[in-house]
Design a protein around this motif. Structure first.
Motif, PDB file in Angstrom:
ATOM      1  N   GLU A  15     -14.940  -3.284   8.453  1.00 29.20           N
ATOM      2  CA  GLU A  15     -13.496  -3.461   8.483  1.00 29.20           C
ATOM      3  C   GLU A  15     -13.009  -3.260   7.057  1.00 29.20           C
ATOM      4  N   ALA A  16     -12.210  -2.226   6.841  1.00 23.81           N
ATOM      5  CA  ALA A  16     -11.754  -1.904   5.484  1.00 23.81           C
ATOM      6  C   ALA A  16     -10.452  -1.128   5.534  1.00 23.81           C
ATOM      7  N   ASP A  17      -9.675  -1.276   4.479  1.00 26.28           N
ATOM      8  CA  ASP A  17      -8.507  -0.428   4.293  1.00 26.28           C
ATOM      9  C   ASP A  17      -8.960   0.759   3.468  1.00 26.28           C
ATOM     10  N   THR A  18      -8.407   1.913   3.744  1.00 30.20           N
ATOM     11  CA  THR A  18      -8.789   3.103   2.983  1.00 30.20           C
ATOM     12  C   THR A  18      -7.541   3.819   2.485  1.00 30.20           C
ATOM     13  N   ILE A  19      -7.729   4.580   1.423  1.00 27.29           N
ATOM     14  CA  ILE A  19      -6.695   5.476   0.912  1.00 27.29           C
ATOM     15  C   ILE A  19      -7.318   6.861   0.930  1.00 27.29           C
ATOM     16  N   GLU A  20      -6.699   7.768   1.641  1.00 30.25           N
ATOM     17  CA  GLU A  20      -7.216   9.133   1.737  1.00 30.25           C
ATOM     18  C   GLU A  20      -6.602   9.983   0.635  1.00 30.25           C
ATOM     19  N   THR A  21      -7.462  10.730  -0.054  1.00 32.84           N
ATOM     20  CA  THR A  21      -6.996  11.564  -1.161  1.00 32.84           C
ATOM     21  C   THR A  21      -6.521  12.934  -0.691  1.00 32.84           C
ATOM     22  N   GLY A  22      -6.899  13.315   0.525  1.00 38.44           N
ATOM     23  CA  GLY A  22      -6.545  14.644   1.002  1.00 38.44           C
ATOM     24  C   GLY A  22      -7.393  15.727   0.350  1.00 38.44           C
ATOM     25  N   GLY A  23      -8.580  15.361  -0.094  1.00 44.12           N
ATOM     26  CA  GLY A  23      -9.470  16.321  -0.738  1.00 44.12           C
ATOM     27  C   GLY A  23      -9.390  16.236  -2.244  1.00 44.12           C
ATOM     28  N   SER A  24      -9.963  17.245  -2.905  1.00 43.66           N
ATOM     29  CA  SER A  24     -10.057  17.196  -4.364  1.00 43.66           C
ATOM     30  C   SER A  24      -8.754  17.553  -5.074  1.00 43.66           C
ATOM     31  N   ALA A  25      -7.747  17.970  -4.330  1.00 41.76           N
ATOM     32  CA  ALA A  25      -6.438  18.253  -4.924  1.00 41.76           C
ATOM     33  C   ALA A  25      -5.603  16.968  -4.889  1.00 41.76           C
ATOM     34  N   ILE A  26      -6.169  15.903  -5.403  1.00 45.76           N
ATOM     35  CA  ILE A  26      -5.537  14.582  -5.368  1.00 45.76           C
ATOM     36  C   ILE A  26      -4.216  14.612  -6.141  1.00 45.76           C
ATOM     37  N   ASN A  27      -3.169  14.067  -5.531  1.00 40.07           N
ATOM     38  CA  ASN A  27      -1.852  14.170  -6.170  1.00 40.07           C
ATOM     39  C   ASN A  27      -1.456  12.875  -6.873  1.00 40.07           C
ATOM     40  N   GLU A  28      -0.378  12.958  -7.615  1.00 41.69           N
ATOM     41  CA  GLU A  28       0.119  11.844  -8.420  1.00 41.69           C
ATOM     42  C   GLU A  28       0.480  10.626  -7.564  1.00 41.69           C
ATOM     43  N   ALA A  29       1.106  10.848  -6.427  1.00 44.56           N
ATOM     44  CA  ALA A  29       1.499   9.735  -5.554  1.00 44.56           C
ATOM     45  C   ALA A  29       0.270   8.969  -5.065  1.00 44.56           C
ATOM     46  N   THR A  30      -0.782   9.690  -4.721  1.00 47.88           N
ATOM     47  CA  THR A  30      -2.015   9.044  -4.268  1.00 47.88           C
ATOM     48  C   THR A  30      -2.657   8.259  -5.405  1.00 47.88           C
ATOM     49  N   LEU A  31      -2.658   8.814  -6.604  1.00 49.41           N
ATOM     50  CA  LEU A  31      -3.210   8.106  -7.758  1.00 49.41           C
ATOM     51  C   LEU A  31      -2.429   6.822  -8.053  1.00 49.41           C
ATOM     52  N   ARG A  32      -1.109   6.865  -7.887  1.00 53.28           N
ATOM     53  CA  ARG A  32      -0.294   5.660  -8.082  1.00 53.28           C
ATOM     54  C   ARG A  32      -0.634   4.604  -7.024  1.00 53.28           C
ATOM     55  N   LYS A  33      -0.835   5.052  -5.790  1.00 55.14           N
ATOM     56  CA  LYS A  33      -1.200   4.130  -4.703  1.00 55.14           C
ATOM     57  C   LYS A  33      -2.560   3.481  -4.993  1.00 55.14           C
ATOM     58  N   ILE A  34      -3.500   4.259  -5.482  1.00 55.98           N
ATOM     59  CA  ILE A  34      -4.831   3.743  -5.828  1.00 55.98           C
ATOM     60  C   ILE A  34      -4.719   2.736  -6.974  1.00 55.98           C
ATOM     61  N   ALA A  35      -3.915   3.056  -7.987  1.00 54.27           N
ATOM     62  CA  ALA A  35      -3.728   2.148  -9.127  1.00 54.27           C
ATOM     63  C   ALA A  35      -3.126   0.820  -8.668  1.00 54.27           C
ATOM     64  N   LEU A  36      -2.171   0.877  -7.760  1.00 58.35           N
ATOM     65  CA  LEU A  36      -1.547  -0.337  -7.236  1.00 58.35           C
ATOM     66  C   LEU A  36      -2.564  -1.160  -6.441  1.00 58.35           C
TER      67      LEU A  36
END
Length: 181
Positions: A15-36
């Protein structure tokens, strides 16, 4: 996670929450979500054991210091020609997550207990005809993921692998080599 199939595989195992990067073209919005997420509860970087997965791991770790890392063995993530978390069994995923390594922010290469470059040469992990295979074995035993010699050396430092852990894994490698002869 790189994509939806990876998330499905992980949720079959734990049981886990995940954040999908959408592949190696990781975008700024995803990086902000990961940082949060890191700020609020911590994160584990768990990517495919391939070049693209390593690229994502480096991008996230550089941008969001102090991450935890889980490494899936390539053999556990391979189905035919495809390598990815989505191919791993729930047991393999749980095993990888049970061996999570914490990144030590600002890990000094001059740390007292630090394994040095000469140790890697002496262990046949670099500058040796079988260095890649030996590093693969050691990386699996230490739970730090397979990588080239320079990256292996860095991972020993950032995950604070002790001389005792290193020596125990090396002893297993030598024992395995003796059996194989």
């Amino acid at each position: 996670m790189e994509g939806r199939d990876d998330t499905v595989a992980v949720k079959r195992a734990v049981e886990a929450d995940t954040i999908e990067t959408g592949g190696s073209a990781i975008n700024e919005a995803t990086l902000r979500k990961i940082a949060l997420a890191m700020e609020r509860r911590g994160i584990i970087i768990f990517t495919d054991p391939d070049h693209a997965g390593e690229r994502i791991r480096k991008i996230v770790a550089n941008r969001v210091p102090g991450c935890k890392h889980a490494f899936l063995r390539e053999a556990d993530a391979t189905k035919g020609d495809d390598i990815g978390v989505e191919n791993a069994s729930p047991e393999a995923i749980r095993e990888a997550l049970s061996r999570v390594r914490s990144e030590v922010v600002g890990a000094s290469e001059e740390a007292q207990d630090q394994i040095d470059w000469e140790d890697l040469i002496g262990a046949g992990l670099i500058v040796h005809p079988e260095a890649a295979a030996r590093r693969r074995f050691m990386a699996e035993r230490l739970g730090i993921g397979y990588c080239n010699g320079k990256q292996f050396y860095k991972r020993l430092a950032i995950f604070r692998i002790s001389r005792e852990e290193f020596a125990a894994a090396l002893a297993e490698l030598e024992k395995e080599n003796e059996r194989g002869e």
